[in-house]
Design an enzyme around this catalytic site. Structure first.
Site, PDB file in Angstrom:
ATOM      1  N   THR A   1     -26.891 -15.168  -1.916  1.00 11.59           N
ATOM      2  CA  THR A   1     -28.155 -15.050  -1.102  1.00 11.59           C
ATOM      3  C   THR A   1     -28.427 -13.441  -0.449  1.00 11.59           C
ATOM      4  O   THR A   1     -27.850 -12.546  -1.018  1.00 11.59           O
ATOM      5  CB  THR A   1     -27.733 -16.113   0.280  1.00 11.59           C
ATOM      6  OG1 THR A   1     -28.950 -16.108   0.881  1.00 11.59           O
ATOM      7  CG2 THR A   1     -26.704 -15.654   1.252  1.00 11.59           C
TER       8      THR A   1
ATOM      9  N   GLY B   1     -47.502 -15.230  -1.145  1.00  6.58           N
ATOM     10  CA  GLY B   1     -46.540 -14.366  -1.143  1.00  6.58           C
ATOM     11  C   GLY B   1     -46.270 -13.992  -2.594  1.00  6.58           C
ATOM     12  O   GLY B   1     -46.552 -14.693  -3.459  1.00  6.58           O
TER      13      GLY B   1
ATOM     14  N   LYS C   1     -29.496 -11.124  -4.492  1.00  7.06           N
ATOM     15  CA  LYS C   1     -30.022 -11.871  -5.583  1.00  7.06           C
ATOM     16  C   LYS C   1     -30.535 -10.852  -7.005  1.00  7.06           C
ATOM     17  O   LYS C   1     -30.079 -11.389  -8.231  1.00  7.06           O
ATOM     18  CB  LYS C   1     -31.234 -12.637  -5.509  1.00  7.06           C
ATOM     19  CG  LYS C   1     -30.625 -13.738  -4.628  1.00  7.06           C
ATOM     20  CD  LYS C   1     -31.861 -14.755  -4.238  1.00  7.06           C
ATOM     21  CE  LYS C   1     -31.413 -16.024  -3.023  1.00  7.06           C
ATOM     22  NZ  LYS C   1     -32.308 -16.941  -3.041  1.00  7.06           N
TER      23      LYS C   1
HETATM   24  P1  ATR Z   1     -38.567 -12.275  -0.343  1.00 13.36           P
HETATM   25  O1  ATR Z   1     -37.518 -11.986  -1.164  1.00 13.36           O
HETATM   26  O2  ATR Z   1     -38.210 -13.023   0.971  1.00 13.36           O
HETATM   27  O3  ATR Z   1     -39.812 -12.750  -1.002  1.00 13.36           O
HETATM   28  P2  ATR Z   1     -39.860  -9.755  -0.365  1.00 13.36           P
HETATM   29  O4  ATR Z   1     -39.782  -9.429  -1.964  1.00 13.36           O
HETATM   30  O5  ATR Z   1     -39.633  -8.448   0.583  1.00 13.36           O
HETATM   31  O6  ATR Z   1     -39.089 -10.836   0.345  1.00 13.36           O
HETATM   32  O7  ATR Z   1     -41.473 -10.293  -0.168  1.00 13.36           O
HETATM   33  C1  ATR Z   1     -41.777 -10.603   1.157  1.00 13.36           C
HETATM   34  C2  ATR Z   1     -43.206 -11.059   0.949  1.00 13.36           C
HETATM   35  O8  ATR Z   1     -43.761 -11.629   2.142  1.00 13.36           O
HETATM   36  C3  ATR Z   1     -44.284 -10.380   0.217  1.00 13.36           C
HETATM   37  O9  ATR Z   1     -45.285 -11.001  -0.477  1.00 13.36           O
HETATM   38  C4  ATR Z   1     -44.803  -9.997   1.573  1.00 13.36           C
HETATM   39  O10 ATR Z   1     -46.285  -9.122   1.314  1.00 13.36           O
HETATM   40  P3  ATR Z   1     -46.710  -7.618   0.773  1.00 13.36           P
HETATM   41  O11 ATR Z   1     -46.377  -7.892  -0.311  1.00 13.36           O
HETATM   42  O12 ATR Z   1     -48.122  -7.650   1.291  1.00 13.36           O
HETATM   43  O13 ATR Z   1     -45.684  -6.928   1.713  1.00 13.36           O
HETATM   44  C5  ATR Z   1     -44.984 -10.722   2.377  1.00 13.36           C
HETATM   45  N1  ATR Z   1     -45.000 -10.735   3.813  1.00 13.36           N
HETATM   46  C6  ATR Z   1     -44.042 -10.170   4.535  1.00 13.36           C
HETATM   47  N2  ATR Z   1     -44.451 -10.235   5.935  1.00 13.36           N
HETATM   48  C7  ATR Z   1     -45.762 -10.848   6.083  1.00 13.36           C
HETATM   49  C8  ATR Z   1     -46.766 -10.850   6.688  1.00 13.36           C
HETATM   50  N3  ATR Z   1     -46.654 -10.992   8.283  1.00 13.36           N
HETATM   51  N4  ATR Z   1     -47.956 -11.563   6.735  1.00 13.36           N
HETATM   52  C9  ATR Z   1     -48.375 -11.806   5.208  1.00 13.36           C
HETATM   53  N5  ATR Z   1     -47.401 -11.584   4.315  1.00 13.36           N
HETATM   54  C10 ATR Z   1     -46.372 -11.271   4.665  1.00 13.36           C
END
Ligand code: ATR
Length: 272
Positions: free
Chosen positions: A62, A127, A66
């Site tokens: 986790t 996302g 990953k």
């Molecule tokens: P994970 O492995 O959980 O997907 P990550 O690879 O860091 O983590 O990706 C986080 C995702 O959440 C991204 O799509 C991010 O958007 P950005 O690419 O613009 O950074 C999104 N995200 C995080 N906080 C956010 C928020 N407050 N509002 C909208 N999107 C958010």
């Protein structure tokens, strides 16, 4: 000696995986042990090696390991290769098999537990990070009529869309891009809920949705699910079902037996 498995991450104390897998083992009468391992942020590989040396048979991986698990595997399943992330390791002889059961867990939860077929549906995925990447192929394999990928940073959504273009009908943009579009199913794969935030999604997008699904789970409904409810979406789901279903898929990979998931989901959802 009992066959030994564990979940590895950092942090790990909150993990529900030990409870889930111990319940699966009891239910299917498997003699096995399942623990939680806290690996130092710089010590994932060493922790995996040590577990393997002690005879460990498999690991759930986790946050935040990953991608490292993906690199460590000596053989990958197709779904792990495409997700570029591994949440399940299986140790056999000299081989480290890497699999990714997250997307299959999501699809099973929506189709089997919530009773909503994905075929011909219009799906909006919020996302474009690791969590989103892991679920795109399994979603497209169910043949939705459209998969739209929306992200705060639209270039990342466009890059994902391009990568998965060949597997089904998909489009990409920022949240506003879809303000006038309608979807049946909206899945929040951003990490916004982790930070108590809400993706800046126009309410109009929710108008015809029948299901809002947040990959995150917490005791209280996430802001995304509250927002969906306020805007008339009837069916809401958090990531508990997906968590149990991805665990069942890992259990099947390790033990060759598919445990029953519904009683375990009910157990986790019941108030303590
Ligand atoms: P994970 O492995 O959980 O997907 P990550 O690879 O860091 O983590 O990706 C986080 C995702 O959440 C991204 O799509 C991010 O958007 P950005 O690419 O613009 O950074 C999104 N995200 C995080 N906080 C956010 C928020 N407050 N509002 C909208 N999107 C958010």
């Amino acid at each position: 000696m009992l066959d030994s498995y564990a979940v590895i991450g950092n942090p790990i104390s909150h993990s529900k995986s030990p409870l889930i897998h111990k319940t699966f083992a009891q239910q299917t009468k498997q003699s096995m042990q399942y623990d939680a391992i806290l690996a130092p942020l710089e010590g994932f590989q060493a922790a995996v090696e040590s577990f393997r040396q002690q005879g460990g048979k498999g690991l759930n991986v986790t946050v935040p390991f990953k991608l490292e698990a993906y690199r460590l595997a000596t053989r990958l399943t197709e779904r792990a290769t495409i997700a570029r992330a591994v949440n399940t390791l299986k140790f056999e002889n000299d081989e480290i098999l890497g699999d990714n059961t997250d997307g299959a867990g999501l699809v099973r939860d929506i189709e089997c537990n919530l009773g909503i077929p994905l075929a011909e549906k219009r799906i909006l995925l919020l996302g474009a990070g690791g969590a989103a990447r892991g679920v795109i192929l399994p979603l497209l394999q169910q043949k939705p009529s459209l998969l739209a990928i929306a992200n705060r940073t639209p270039a990342k959504a466009a890059a994902l869309q391009e990568q998965f273009n060949a597997y089904g009908n998909s489009i990409a943009g920022d949240f506003m891009h879809f303000a006038d579009a309608h979807f049946d199913i909206i899945i929040n794969a951003t990490s916004a809920s982790l930070h108590d935030a809400l993706p800046e999604l126009p309410a109009s997008v929710l108008a015809q949705a029948t299901l809002a699904y947040d990959l995150m789970y917490s005791h209280e409904p996430t802001h995304f699910l509250e927002f969906a409810q306020q805007n008339g979406v009837h069916q809401l789901a958090d990531g508990i079902g997906m968590l149990v279903e991805q665990a069942a898929e890992s259990f099947f990979l390790w033990r060759g037996i598919r445990p029953q998931t519904k009683p375990v989901i009910a157990m986790l959802k019941s108030p303590i």
